[in-house]
Design an enzyme around this catalytic site. Sequence first.
Site, PDB file in Angstrom:
ATOM      1  N   GLY A 166      31.292  40.859   0.005  1.00 36.51           N
ATOM      2  CA  GLY A 166      31.803  39.860  -0.934  1.00 36.51           C
ATOM      3  C   GLY A 166      31.544  40.177  -2.395  1.00 36.51           C
ATOM      4  N   GLU A 201      45.149  41.154  -3.498  1.00 36.80           N
ATOM      5  CA  GLU A 201      45.680  40.724  -2.207  1.00 36.80           C
ATOM      6  C   GLU A 201      46.064  39.254  -2.275  1.00 36.80           C
ATOM      7  OE1 GLU A 201      42.768  41.074   0.909  1.00 36.80           O
ATOM      8  OE2 GLU A 201      43.418  43.070   1.466  1.00 36.80           O
ATOM      9  N   LYS A 202      47.033  38.861  -1.506  1.00 34.29           N
ATOM     10  CA  LYS A 202      47.326  37.443  -1.316  1.00 34.29           C
ATOM     11  C   LYS A 202      46.079  36.787  -0.742  1.00 34.29           C
ATOM     12  CE  LYS A 202      49.812  33.723  -0.498  1.00 34.29           C
ATOM     13  NZ  LYS A 202      50.147  32.953  -1.714  1.00 34.29           N
ATOM     14  N   LYS A 238      27.116  37.037   7.575  1.00 35.97           N
ATOM     15  CA  LYS A 238      27.389  36.329   8.822  1.00 35.97           C
ATOM     16  C   LYS A 238      26.131  35.609   9.287  1.00 35.97           C
ATOM     17  CE  LYS A 238      30.843  39.757   9.956  1.00 35.97           C
ATOM     18  NZ  LYS A 238      31.026  41.117  10.490  1.00 35.97           N
ATOM     19  N   GLU A 276      38.420  44.769  11.753  1.00 32.57           N
ATOM     20  CA  GLU A 276      38.353  43.374  11.312  1.00 32.57           C
ATOM     21  C   GLU A 276      39.731  42.876  10.896  1.00 32.57           C
ATOM     22  OE1 GLU A 276      33.873  43.318   9.340  1.00 32.57           O
ATOM     23  OE2 GLU A 276      35.609  42.956   8.065  1.00 32.57           O
ATOM     24  N   ASN A 291      34.912  48.918  10.315  1.00 34.53           N
ATOM     25  CA  ASN A 291      33.509  49.324  10.208  1.00 34.53           C
ATOM     26  C   ASN A 291      33.263  50.485  11.146  1.00 34.53           C
ATOM     27  OD1 ASN A 291      32.861  47.186   8.424  1.00 34.53           O
ATOM     28  ND2 ASN A 291      32.867  45.809  10.173  1.00 34.53           N
ATOM     29  N   ARG A 293      30.494  51.819  12.283  1.00 34.92           N
ATOM     30  CA  ARG A 293      29.101  51.837  12.750  1.00 34.92           C
ATOM     31  C   ARG A 293      28.933  50.862  13.913  1.00 34.92           C
ATOM     32  NH1 ARG A 293      29.537  48.242   8.427  1.00 34.92           N
ATOM     33  NH2 ARG A 293      29.068  46.101   9.098  1.00 34.92           N
ATOM     34  N   VAL A 296      25.608  44.522  13.681  1.00 38.27           N
ATOM     35  CA  VAL A 296      24.543  43.566  14.017  1.00 38.27           C
ATOM     36  C   VAL A 296      24.944  42.739  15.241  1.00 38.27           C
ATOM     37  CG1 VAL A 296      23.186  41.612  13.181  1.00 38.27           C
ATOM     38  CG2 VAL A 296      23.876  43.397  11.578  1.00 38.27           C
ATOM     39  N   ARG A 339      21.692  34.404  14.119  1.00 34.22           N
ATOM     40  CA  ARG A 339      20.765  35.285  13.406  1.00 34.22           C
ATOM     41  C   ARG A 339      19.696  34.416  12.753  1.00 34.22           C
ATOM     42  NH1 ARG A 339      24.387  39.630   9.993  1.00 34.22           N
ATOM     43  NH2 ARG A 339      26.056  39.943  11.507  1.00 34.22           N
TER      44      ARG A 339
END
Length: 450
Positions: A166, A201-202, A238, A276, A291, A293, A296, A339
């Site tokens: 972000g 981006e929209k 997240k 994503e 991603n 990798r 989490v 988490r």
Amino acid sequence: MFERVLIANRGEIACRVIRACKELGIKTVAIHSEVDRESMHVKLADKAICVGNASASESYLNIPSIIAAAEISGADAIHPGYGFLAENTYFAEVCETCGLKFIGPSKKVIEQMGNKITAIKLMKKSGIPVIPGSEGPVNINDPKIFTVAKKIGYPIIIKASTGGGGRGMRMVVSDETLQNSIVMAQTEAKSVFGNSDVYMEKYIEEPHHIEFQILADKYGKISYLPERDCSIQRRHQKLLEESPSPLISDALRKKIGKTAKNAASSIKYTTVGTVEFLLDKKNNFYFMEMNTRIQVEHPVTEMLTGIDIVKEQIKLAAGEKLSVDSEKIKIAGHAIECRINAEDPDRDFIPSPGKIGKLFLPGGPGIRLDTHVYSGYTILPFYDSLIVKIIALGKNRKETIVKMQKALEEVEIEDIKNTSSLHIKIMANEEFRSGRITTAFLSKHIFRKQ
Ligand code: MV4
């Protein structure tokens, strides 16, 4: 198969990877910083090597020290976990040059997906739906920005090309503030990521964030696993993830899943990764990023499907054929991961490091804990604040929420402020229970100010 793997990470993910290696009969080498001698990953590994001072830049990000540790210990592969060097193209390249297998996709793919502008361009070229946008970096002197804005319509979001989490993102509602917002986004992107490229981006309103786990071997076989819904985030971190998404039908799952598989296939992806998507109110879905990798939240999918994603990742990196088929996967109910962080929810989530006193963690059927902490362990201020991931699996979403509520109520981490109370609030929230969760859920229903 590898003989000895060095785990270039710490915390719960290092423990998770070490256990997977042990089950595969692979010897393990832990690395640690000066202050991490008492950490669980150090105890679990067959051998441990100190690679530097507390600061991550001197230890877990110290490429020469880590490579030296791998060579001295006779490791033949390196698992990067998540964070630290997991998506560092240069590190993947150095591993390769030194004859160490980097457990992940090729350095080329890490680089391509690490740059969002490049990633979106590649996906668009392969026919993957992408969010309408500038399709490249934007600059305030370029009159094209107003043409693009007119074409896609406000609100617009400006994002950093090498960004994440972000940072460097700006929402814009009209032409008046467009140039100013671009400059601010560029400045932040430059200072945080060292690259000032931003794109437009929209802005999709109240979207769902969903992601598909991908497994791919080097012979071209690719499978996707059921989606994770990661819509509940605070400041782009997240907080909890669930699978399957409460809003996705079997038909839509198949459609987006196949798109995720095509996305991975188009870049010749290997090992494990995540595609994503943003999903809008009309069920339109758009590629957001990939991603490269292990993530989490991977245990949510492991609980749901019974597949050990980390073991698969290591086997795929070692050149084994993929044995998982998307069509044959059985969804064992519903899984949720919370988490629990060492942060004070009553004081704007400030970090709360320190020594843990008495520790009581939940258990029982359908509860999995991924953690590196124990009673008497000191949570250090130098690294991330994750204490434990609680994953619950029930027959359906309702049963899983009850299981998770009971598990959360059992948590006692003496002397450490933590976020379990926030998760208890979320589990009790009617809106959450109804499954109507979007990315706006937390601000609308949990942090709402009177
Ligand atoms: C967006 C968006 C709406 N439209 N992109 C991207 C990174 C992630 N952490 C936030 N991101 C968003 N990208 C477009 N074009 C809304 C968000 C977003 C969000 C996404 C997922 C989960 C929570 C979120 C909270 C605020 C904004």
